[in-house]
Scaffold this motif. Structure first.
Motif, mmCIF file in Angstrom:
data_model
loop_
_atom_site.group_PDB
_atom_site.id
_atom_site.type_symbol
_atom_site.label_atom_id
_atom_site.label_comp_id
_atom_site.label_asym_id
_atom_site.label_seq_id
_atom_site.Cartn_x
_atom_site.Cartn_y
_atom_site.Cartn_z
ATOM 1 N N ASN A 119 11.479 30.909 -49.522
ATOM 2 C CA ASN A 119 12.893 30.745 -49.212
ATOM 3 C C ASN A 119 13.212 31.318 -47.830
ATOM 4 O OD1 ASN A 119 14.012 29.467 -51.569
ATOM 5 N ND2 ASN A 119 13.620 31.372 -52.675
ATOM 6 N N TYR A 120 12.412 32.289 -47.412
ATOM 7 C CA TYR A 120 12.675 32.958 -46.140
ATOM 8 C C TYR A 120 11.896 32.293 -45.001
ATOM 9 C CZ TYR A 120 15.139 36.701 -48.518
ATOM 10 O OH TYR A 120 16.043 37.414 -49.254
ATOM 11 N N VAL A 121 12.660 31.889 -43.995
ATOM 12 C CA VAL A 121 12.084 31.297 -42.784
ATOM 13 C C VAL A 121 12.736 31.969 -41.585
ATOM 14 C CG1 VAL A 121 11.470 29.153 -41.613
ATOM 15 C CG2 VAL A 121 12.081 29.101 -44.039
ATOM 16 N N TYR A 122 11.949 32.223 -40.554
ATOM 17 C CA TYR A 122 12.475 32.793 -39.320
ATOM 18 C C TYR A 122 12.340 31.768 -38.197
ATOM 19 C CZ TYR A 122 12.778 37.496 -41.279
ATOM 20 O OH TYR A 122 13.123 38.599 -42.030
ATOM 21 N N ALA A 123 13.329 31.795 -37.302
ATOM 22 C CA ALA A 123 13.277 30.954 -36.105
ATOM 23 C C ALA A 123 13.723 31.776 -34.914
ATOM 24 C CB ALA A 123 14.171 29.725 -36.264
ATOM 25 N N ILE A 124 13.041 31.610 -33.783
ATOM 26 C CA ILE A 124 13.510 32.182 -32.532
ATOM 27 C C ILE A 124 13.983 31.016 -31.674
ATOM 28 C CG2 ILE A 124 11.172 32.276 -31.514
ATOM 29 C CD1 ILE A 124 12.190 34.892 -30.100
ATOM 30 N N VAL A 125 15.256 31.053 -31.281
ATOM 31 C CA VAL A 125 15.936 29.879 -30.739
ATOM 32 C C VAL A 125 16.445 30.170 -29.330
ATOM 33 C CG1 VAL A 125 17.817 28.238 -31.086
ATOM 34 C CG2 VAL A 125 16.634 29.223 -33.080
ATOM 35 N N GLU A 126 16.072 29.304 -28.389
ATOM 36 C CA GLU A 126 16.620 29.334 -27.040
ATOM 37 C C GLU A 126 17.787 28.350 -26.956
ATOM 38 O OE1 GLU A 126 15.192 28.479 -22.411
ATOM 39 O OE2 GLU A 126 14.141 27.539 -24.099
ATOM 40 N N THR A 127 18.829 28.724 -26.227
ATOM 41 C CA THR A 127 19.931 27.803 -25.977
ATOM 42 C C THR A 127 20.262 27.804 -24.491
ATOM 43 O OG1 THR A 127 21.932 29.200 -26.058
ATOM 44 C CG2 THR A 127 20.875 28.671 -28.158
ATOM 45 N N GLU A 128 21.159 26.901 -24.091
ATOM 46 C CA GLU A 128 21.585 26.859 -22.700
ATOM 47 C C GLU A 128 22.395 28.103 -22.311
ATOM 48 O OE1 GLU A 128 24.052 23.455 -22.138
ATOM 49 O OE2 GLU A 128 25.393 23.937 -23.805
ATOM 50 N N LYS A 129 22.770 28.915 -23.299
ATOM 51 C CA LYS A 129 23.540 30.131 -23.030
ATOM 52 C C LYS A 129 22.712 31.398 -23.174
ATOM 53 C CE LYS A 129 28.221 28.567 -24.099
ATOM 54 N NZ LYS A 129 29.473 28.922 -24.822
ATOM 55 N N THR A 130 21.444 31.286 -23.500
ATOM 56 C CA THR A 130 20.615 32.480 -23.722
ATOM 57 C C THR A 130 20.667 33.409 -22.512
ATOM 58 O OG1 THR A 130 19.127 31.369 -25.264
ATOM 59 C CG2 THR A 130 18.255 33.282 -24.101
ATOM 60 N N VAL A 141 16.997 35.536 -32.708
ATOM 61 C CA VAL A 141 16.258 35.420 -33.964
ATOM 62 C C VAL A 141 17.227 35.038 -35.083
ATOM 63 C CG1 VAL A 141 14.906 36.648 -35.699
ATOM 64 C CG2 VAL A 141 14.445 37.013 -33.270
ATOM 65 N N PHE A 142 16.877 33.972 -35.794
ATOM 66 C CA PHE A 142 17.669 33.501 -36.935
ATOM 67 C C PHE A 142 16.813 33.592 -38.199
ATOM 68 C CE2 PHE A 142 19.746 31.827 -33.305
ATOM 69 C CZ PHE A 142 21.066 31.548 -33.651
ATOM 70 N N GLN A 143 17.487 33.894 -39.306
ATOM 71 C CA GLN A 143 16.812 33.965 -40.600
ATOM 72 C C GLN A 143 17.489 33.012 -41.580
ATOM 73 O OE1 GLN A 143 17.566 37.054 -43.652
ATOM 74 N NE2 GLN A 143 15.473 37.779 -43.219
ATOM 75 N N SER A 144 16.664 32.319 -42.362
ATOM 76 C CA SER A 144 17.169 31.505 -43.462
ATOM 77 C C SER A 144 16.632 32.074 -44.757
ATOM 78 C CB SER A 144 16.713 30.048 -43.313
ATOM 79 O OG SER A 144 17.060 29.291 -44.459
ATOM 80 N N ALA A 145 17.490 32.157 -45.777
ATOM 81 C CA ALA A 145 17.083 32.633 -47.099
ATOM 82 C C ALA A 145 17.060 31.509 -48.115
ATOM 83 C CB ALA A 145 18.016 33.748 -47.559
ATOM 84 N N ASP A 146 17.202 30.260 -47.625
ATOM 85 C CA ASP A 146 17.188 29.114 -48.543
ATOM 86 C C ASP A 146 16.320 27.974 -47.998
ATOM 87 O OD1 ASP A 146 18.763 28.242 -46.469
ATOM 88 O OD2 ASP A 146 20.609 28.103 -47.638
ATOM 89 N N GLY A 147 15.186 28.366 -47.450
ATOM 90 C CA GLY A 147 14.225 27.363 -47.008
ATOM 91 C C GLY A 147 14.655 26.560 -45.799
ATOM 92 N N GLY A 148 15.546 27.112 -44.983
ATOM 93 C CA GLY A 148 15.948 26.447 -43.751
ATOM 94 C C GLY A 148 17.250 25.675 -43.841
ATOM 95 N N GLU A 149 17.876 25.655 -45.003
ATOM 96 C CA GLU A 149 19.119 24.888 -45.145
ATOM 97 C C GLU A 149 20.264 25.539 -44.371
ATOM 98 O OE1 GLU A 149 19.214 21.915 -46.507
ATOM 99 O OE2 GLU A 149 17.076 22.084 -46.973
#
Length: 756
Positions: free
Chosen positions: A288-299, A437-445
């Motif tokens: 259920n837990y997924v991590y993402a590191i996300v770049e944006t145009e505002k980073t 860093v973003f975390q999901s606790a429902d498989g990325g939903e």
């Protein structure tokens, strides 16, 4: 060593040409006999005519892009390199075998081993990092004998590989994320799937000809479920640090639950602005837990409505002492004074100056808050109305522990396009738009931003969660960031000064999270105590040489510049059986190393450079060093390429020529360098990319630029002609030409001592 008579003759003629044409002092060179016609080396000389031997070095190693470990026996693993092929060990790194030296490319984006059988290994060629030293590949390879031999499985025009994901039980099913061309549009980008071991492929996810796949992660619980990161990026022709485009509407997260038959775009909780590079990590114990590191145009940016207080301060025993108040700023208008101690803001106790700034940043410009201030042992109640920061350029920095001044960089800017850690609650109510860093606790939903950290996203964007403990999360960057509370707080102390920076690959043992293998710009490291100590496996020669130069003496010296590992020199042979070892090599320059040349009249005099025109020299015998860079006159600016071309004249090695947006010359070994040409670039981004002097005819110099112009002088730089405007200038008059033509054999980009 076996010899070949025709090869010996060829080398002899080359050596004769060097001695007669460019390695003697000017007066001797002027008396040389008529040059010989060039002789081609014998056919097949690379593979069959001679035996090659490695002379190292392995001190600094080179960039690692991926690590694949056979988990049933973690002494068996592979390491992929940016430009040095593939390494395999069967004894946990004590020795390595080079396994990818005979294929069509040595640049690798990802390597994966099938966990059901270590004989089945997949390689996706072409490095994924979109930097200015990236190389491309020619698709995907598969081995069924542990890497001893390889079958090319197609996808030839995918150029760069982001990630490969393998089915855990079916050796014929694989997913390949293809990034596509780095320098232009390419319809072969996308996510590919094979169900027959790479004989055929189906493109199952495609955005457009500008967007490729940077990461593919399969659910530990269900091989039909994958999360895929798409990435829109493109480099231009100017060789700068960042890609010209590093974010766009094509970048996103996608999810499939039916093995790629259908995909859904994931958006809930993620930034709504243009995204850039994204890295993923799935927690094995609870998918259920997924991590993402996300770049944006505002980073790295500051919110447009960020509050400005107009003070600088320091810690007091309790609270924050004000040491500077900006005239006419919000604090001045609130009658705050130097030496006041702010003890409360909006009813909350202030513990330190950093705490004051953190609390201020939770508000927005235009809001009014109450302050409690200690002044000469009296408590005062004040009100301050925050404003937006004035844009007048003033001195400032990017230290988040002090308020930046008007016109300064964002306090969250981590440098090189990155963002600092642990400021996720200080970037306003829409902080998720700045990435991290973003975390999901429902498989990325759905997703929640839990930290602001994101170092130099285009080069890293790698995140790992310990497969056996959700508390330990790691972010790879220039430093190695680690969290002990699930990613909510990070420190940058994953290693000390004995470990190279710039990290790209990390494997964590699923049975023992203390055991990790790390890959970075300096090679491979292993820890067995959760990063307290690291062992550098510095016995594989995979350094990334941009250029190699040689001295002119018989037992010649080898010098060269390496990506992110400075410039080094070493012997071509030593008086022992095994040959040169690490301790025989010595550093001559720092930074990223590039062109290195040796004075043909003095083998101890070495010229080197690091990025963007930082040239220099060192004499190994005397220890004398010199910095070589022209000083621009007032009103003129000089700019240089990442890899600045320079040469020593083959007619007089005291003459040092180099090219930026002008051609520069010194007649005193780099001292008093001055411009001898008009501006040679077509655009304001261009710079010199190549320079050569004819070894046959003194004074004929060609120079090329990154924006496509070529210039020539035939009179030592007194006059210059742009050959695009006057193509006849390509061919000097006959009495100024040698049989090799202008530029001749061996003159391009190097000069005496040899180009590499």
């Amino acid at each position: 060593m076996r010899t070949n008579r025709s090869l010996v003759s060829w080398f002899g003629l080359v050596l004769l040409g060097l001695i007669s044409g460019s390695l003697l002092p000017t007066d001797a060179a002027a008396q040389r006999s008529a040059p010989q016609e060039p002789v081609a080396p014998p056919e097949g000389w690379i593979d069959g005519a001679i035996e090659w031997r490695s002379v190292g070095p392995a001190n600094m190693s080179g960039r690692i892009t991926s690590i694949a470990v056979y988990e049933a026996d973690p002494t068996i693993w592979w390491a992929a390199t940016a430009s040095g092929g593939l390494l395999k060990t069967t004894n946990d790194g004590r020795t390595f075998e080079h396994q990818f030296d005979r294929e069509a490319t040595v640049s690798i984006g990802d390597v994966q081993v099938f966990q059901g059988n270590p004989d089945i290994v997949w390689v996706g060629t072409g490095e994924a990092n979109p930097r200015n030293s990236a190389s491309w590949g020619n698709g995907v390879y598969r081995s069924t004998d542990g890497g001893k031999s390889w079958t090319h499985c197609g996808l030839d025009k995918t150029f760069q590989t982001g990630r490969i994901a393998l089915h855990p039980t079916d050796p014929l099913i694989a997913y390949v994320g293809s990034l596509g061309r780095l320098w232009g549009p390419n319809e072969d980008r996308g996510l590919y799937k094979t169900t027959d071991g790479g004989q055929t492929w189906t493109k199952i996810l495609y955005v457009d000809d500008k967007t490729g796949i940077i990461d593919v992660q399969m659910s530990p619980a269900d091989p039909q479920t994958l999360i895929v990161a798409t990435y829109e990026r493109q480099r231009d022709g100017f060789d700068g640090n960042d890609p010209a485009k590093k974010n766009g509407p094509g970048s996103a997260l996608w999810k499939t639950t039916d093995g790629g038959a259908t995909f859904r775009k994931l958006t809930n909780g993620l930034p709504t602005v243009n995204l850039g590079r994204i890295g993923l990590s799935w927690y094995r114990q609870d998918p259920n837990y997924v991590y993402a590191i996300v770049e944006t145009e505002k980073t790295g940016a500051e919110p447009e409505n960020a509050p400005w207080f107009g003070v600088r301060g320091e810690d007091a025993d309790v609270g924050a002492r004000i040491v500077e108040v900006t005239a006419d700023g919000p604090a001045a208008k609130a009658e705050l004074k130097v030496d006041d101690i702010v003890v409360q803001i909006d009813g909350q106790t202030v513990a330190s100056y950093q705490d004051l700034l953190a609390k201020v940043r939770r508000f927005e410009a235009g809001q009014t808050v109450k302050l409690q201030v200690a002044r000469q042992r009296e408590l005062l109640d004040l009100e301050v109305t925050f404003t937006q920061r004035p844009q007048t350029p003033q001195r400032g920095g990017n230290n988040p522990d002090r308020e930046t001044q008007a016109g300064a960089r964002s306090p969250f800017d981590g440098g090189l396009g990155g963002q600092l850690p642990n400021y996720e609650d200080q970037q306003g109510s829409a902080g998720q738009e700045f990435g991290g860093v973003f975390q999901s606790a429902d498989g990325g939903e759905t997703w929640t931003r839990i930290n602001s950290v994101n170092p130099r996203p285009m080069y890293y964007s790698q995140i790992r969660v310990d497969p056996s403990d959700l508390n330990f999360v790691y972010v790879l960057g220039t430093e190695l960031y680690k969290s002990k509370n699930g990613g909510h707080d990070f420190t940058d102390d994953g290693h000390g000064g004995d470990v190279h920076v710039d990290h790209h690959a990390l494997w964590i043992d699923p049975r023992d999270g203390r055991h990790m293998i790390l890959g970075n710009d300096g090679g491979l490291y292993v820890t067995r105590d959760r990063m307290a100590q690291w062992d550098h496996l510095n016995h594989v020669a995979i350094g990334q040489f941009y250029h190699v130069g040689l001295s002119a003496n018989r037992n010649y010296r080898i010098v060269g510049g390496l990506q992110d590992n400075g410039s080094w020199g070493g012997p071509s042979r030593v008086a022992n059986g095994p040959g040169p070892v690490n301790t025989d090599w010595y550093r001559v320059g720092g930074g990223d190393g590039f062109v290195c040349l040796v004075d043909p009249e003095d083998p101890d005099q070495i010229y080197f450079e690091s990025q963007n025109g930082a040239m220099g020299r060192i004499n190994l015998r005397t220890g004398e060093r010199g910095f070589i860079r022209p000083r621009a006159p007032q009103g003129t600016s000089y700019r240089f390429n990442w890899k600045t071309p320079f040469l020593l004249s083959p007619h007089n090695p005291r003459i040092h020529d180099s090219a930026g947006n002008y051609v520069f010359r010194s007649v005193a070994r780099g001292d008093s360098l001055r411009a001898i040409s008009p501006e040679i670039t077509r655009t304001e981004q261009g710079s010199g990319s190549a320079i050569a002097e004819s070894p046959q005819s003194e004074g004929i110099v060609y120079v090329g630029t990154t924006d496509g112009w070529v210039w020539v002088t035939v009179d030592q730089g007194k006059t210059w002609v742009n050959v695009f405007e006057d193509p006849s200038a390509l061919v000097p008059p006959a009495d100024q030409r040698g049989p090799g033509g202008p530029g001749g054999r061996g003159g391009f980009g190097g000069g005496p001592g040899g180009g590499g």
